[in-house]
Motif scaffolding. Structure first.
Motif, PDB file in Angstrom:
ATOM      1  N   ASP A  17       0.853  -1.085  -0.023  1.00 42.25           N
ATOM      2  CA  ASP A  17       0.135  -0.088   0.207  1.00 42.25           C
ATOM      3  C   ASP A  17       0.549   1.359  -0.188  1.00 42.25           C
ATOM      4  O   ASP A  17       0.352   2.513   0.073  1.00 42.25           O
ATOM      5  CB  ASP A  17      -0.948  -0.256   1.113  1.00 42.25           C
ATOM      6  CG  ASP A  17      -1.882  -1.104   1.241  1.00 42.25           C
ATOM      7  OD1 ASP A  17      -2.366  -1.660  -0.177  1.00 42.25           O
ATOM      8  OD2 ASP A  17      -2.267  -1.696   2.286  1.00 42.25           O
ATOM      9  N   THR A  18       2.166   1.075   0.315  1.00 40.45           N
ATOM     10  CA  THR A  18       2.971   2.320   0.143  1.00 40.45           C
ATOM     11  C   THR A  18       3.167   2.884  -1.295  1.00 40.45           C
ATOM     12  O   THR A  18       3.140   2.294  -2.399  1.00 40.45           O
ATOM     13  CB  THR A  18       4.494   1.830   0.348  1.00 40.45           C
ATOM     14  OG1 THR A  18       4.373   1.518   1.788  1.00 40.45           O
ATOM     15  CG2 THR A  18       5.429   2.997   0.547  1.00 40.45           C
ATOM     16  N   ARG A  19       3.117   4.409  -1.275  1.00 40.42           N
ATOM     17  CA  ARG A  19       3.086   5.001  -2.550  1.00 40.42           C
ATOM     18  C   ARG A  19       4.571   5.935  -2.382  1.00 40.42           C
ATOM     19  O   ARG A  19       5.022   6.217  -1.412  1.00 40.42           O
ATOM     20  CB  ARG A  19       2.038   5.920  -2.763  1.00 40.42           C
ATOM     21  CG  ARG A  19       0.634   5.164  -2.887  1.00 40.42           C
ATOM     22  CD  ARG A  19      -0.470   6.118  -2.836  1.00 40.42           C
ATOM     23  NE  ARG A  19      -1.820   5.120  -3.277  1.00 40.42           N
ATOM     24  CZ  ARG A  19      -2.772   5.057  -2.505  1.00 40.42           C
ATOM     25  NH1 ARG A  19      -2.617   5.681  -1.175  1.00 40.42           N
ATOM     26  NH2 ARG A  19      -3.901   4.351  -2.630  1.00 40.42           N
ATOM     27  N   TYR A  20       4.974   6.111  -3.651  1.00 36.98           N
ATOM     28  CA  TYR A  20       6.198   6.883  -3.688  1.00 36.98           C
ATOM     29  C   TYR A  20       6.156   8.157  -4.256  1.00 36.98           C
ATOM     30  O   TYR A  20       5.694   8.307  -5.312  1.00 36.98           O
ATOM     31  CB  TYR A  20       7.255   5.893  -4.623  1.00 36.98           C
ATOM     32  CG  TYR A  20       7.590   4.733  -3.793  1.00 36.98           C
ATOM     33  CD1 TYR A  20       8.498   4.447  -2.954  1.00 36.98           C
ATOM     34  CD2 TYR A  20       6.417   3.505  -4.100  1.00 36.98           C
ATOM     35  CE1 TYR A  20       8.797   3.099  -2.406  1.00 36.98           C
ATOM     36  CE2 TYR A  20       6.582   2.388  -3.495  1.00 36.98           C
ATOM     37  CZ  TYR A  20       8.013   2.214  -2.609  1.00 36.98           C
ATOM     38  OH  TYR A  20       7.996   0.812  -1.975  1.00 36.98           O
ATOM     39  N   LEU A  21       6.766   9.231  -3.711  1.00 34.01           N
ATOM     40  CA  LEU A  21       6.668  10.499  -4.189  1.00 34.01           C
ATOM     41  C   LEU A  21       8.404  10.958  -4.636  1.00 34.01           C
ATOM     42  O   LEU A  21       9.073  10.909  -3.446  1.00 34.01           O
ATOM     43  CB  LEU A  21       6.101  11.633  -3.278  1.00 34.01           C
ATOM     44  CG  LEU A  21       6.426  13.088  -3.579  1.00 34.01           C
ATOM     45  CD1 LEU A  21       5.776  13.349  -5.008  1.00 34.01           C
ATOM     46  CD2 LEU A  21       5.773  13.828  -2.515  1.00 34.01           C
ATOM     47  N   ALA A  22       8.964  10.853  -5.762  1.00 33.50           N
ATOM     48  CA  ALA A  22      10.135  11.250  -6.038  1.00 33.50           C
ATOM     49  C   ALA A  22      10.396  12.590  -5.318  1.00 33.50           C
ATOM     50  O   ALA A  22       9.578  13.591  -5.839  1.00 33.50           O
ATOM     51  CB  ALA A  22      10.531  11.017  -7.563  1.00 33.50           C
ATOM     52  N   LEU A  23      11.745  13.069  -4.803  1.00 33.95           N
ATOM     53  CA  LEU A  23      12.198  14.364  -4.488  1.00 33.95           C
ATOM     54  C   LEU A  23      13.467  14.203  -4.595  1.00 33.95           C
ATOM     55  O   LEU A  23      14.272  13.823  -4.198  1.00 33.95           O
ATOM     56  CB  LEU A  23      11.936  14.461  -2.928  1.00 33.95           C
ATOM     57  CG  LEU A  23      12.190  15.864  -2.180  1.00 33.95           C
ATOM     58  CD1 LEU A  23      11.590  16.999  -2.926  1.00 33.95           C
ATOM     59  CD2 LEU A  23      12.029  15.808  -0.869  1.00 33.95           C
TER      60      LEU A  23
END
Length: 229
Positions: A91-97
């Protein structure tokens, strides 16, 4: 019934893990989120490379991972690939920074599974908002980066075509190359990447040698031709 997500928001703050190989940058992001995101974001853990990131995500199972694109051990895409393959935190989502807004980095990260991509010029309140949107399942991009995504998937950008040249460079050399090509002074590159000016000079020499270029003017033109600026 599925197992309850241990870091589930349940109406509470978004639980996150910060992944970046620069400790000073992680501390800065954490401090900013604890200020601008009080009550909205909760930092569970930090990680500095791919192995640490996979372990942290598998252990804490956060709502969102703030993920740098270039990391020791294989990069942000490798983190997503390994966590997905392990089924440790579905369920983890990823946001690139990332400091990079190059087309191939944006597209490669989205292809790897990220739900969004923002650059390190983002403000604290904007980052808190982006985390919240990604946690809710939205996709988040700046207008410029959203354009990259649309162009790539419509075929306007041939991302694969630039890989052969870029593959000659290490991840750190790519970061130095992009900033130099954009006109940054060595001192500014050192500050941006948290490295010494001497290290910048060493990377720059290596970049010019590998690409068979003789000046930063030629480097800027090389990068511009490949839409890397």
């Amino acid at each position: 019934m599925s197992e309850q997500h241990p870091a589930s928001r349940a109406g509470g703050p978004a639980a996150i893990v910060i992944v970046d190989d620069h400790a000073m940058f992680r501390r800065g992001v954490r401090a900013e989120l604890e200020s601008a995101g009080r009550g909205l974001v909760r930092v569970l853990a930090e990680a500095a490379d791919v192995d640490e990131a996979v372990a942290a995500v598998s252990t804490h199972r956060p709502d969102v991972v703030l993920l740098d694109v270039h990391l020791p051990g294989g990069g942000g895409a490798e983190v997503m690939r390994r966590v997905t393959a392990s089924h440790a935190s579905p369920d983890t989502r990823y946001l690139a920074l990332s400091v990079s807004d190059a087309a191939e980095d944006v597209i490669g990260t989205i292809r790897g599974g990220a739900r969004g991509y923002v650059t390190k010029t983002i403000t604290g309140p904007e980052l808190v908002q982006a985390i919240g949107r990604v946690a809710e399942g939205d996709a988040v991009f700046s207008p410029r980066l959203a354009g990259f995504v649309l162009d790539a998937f419509s075929g306007s950008i041939d991302v694969a075509a630039v890989d052969e040249d870029l593959d000659r460079l290490t991840e750190r050399e790519r970061e130095v190359m992009r900033l130099i090509a954009r006109g940054y002074a060595y001192k500014e590159v050192a500050k941006e990447l948290f490295i010494s000016i001497k290290t910048v000079e060493t990377h720059m020499s290596s970049v010019l040698r590998k690409l068979q270029l003789s000046s930063r003017h030629e480097l800027t033109r090389w990068a511009s031709d490949r839409r890397l600026l």
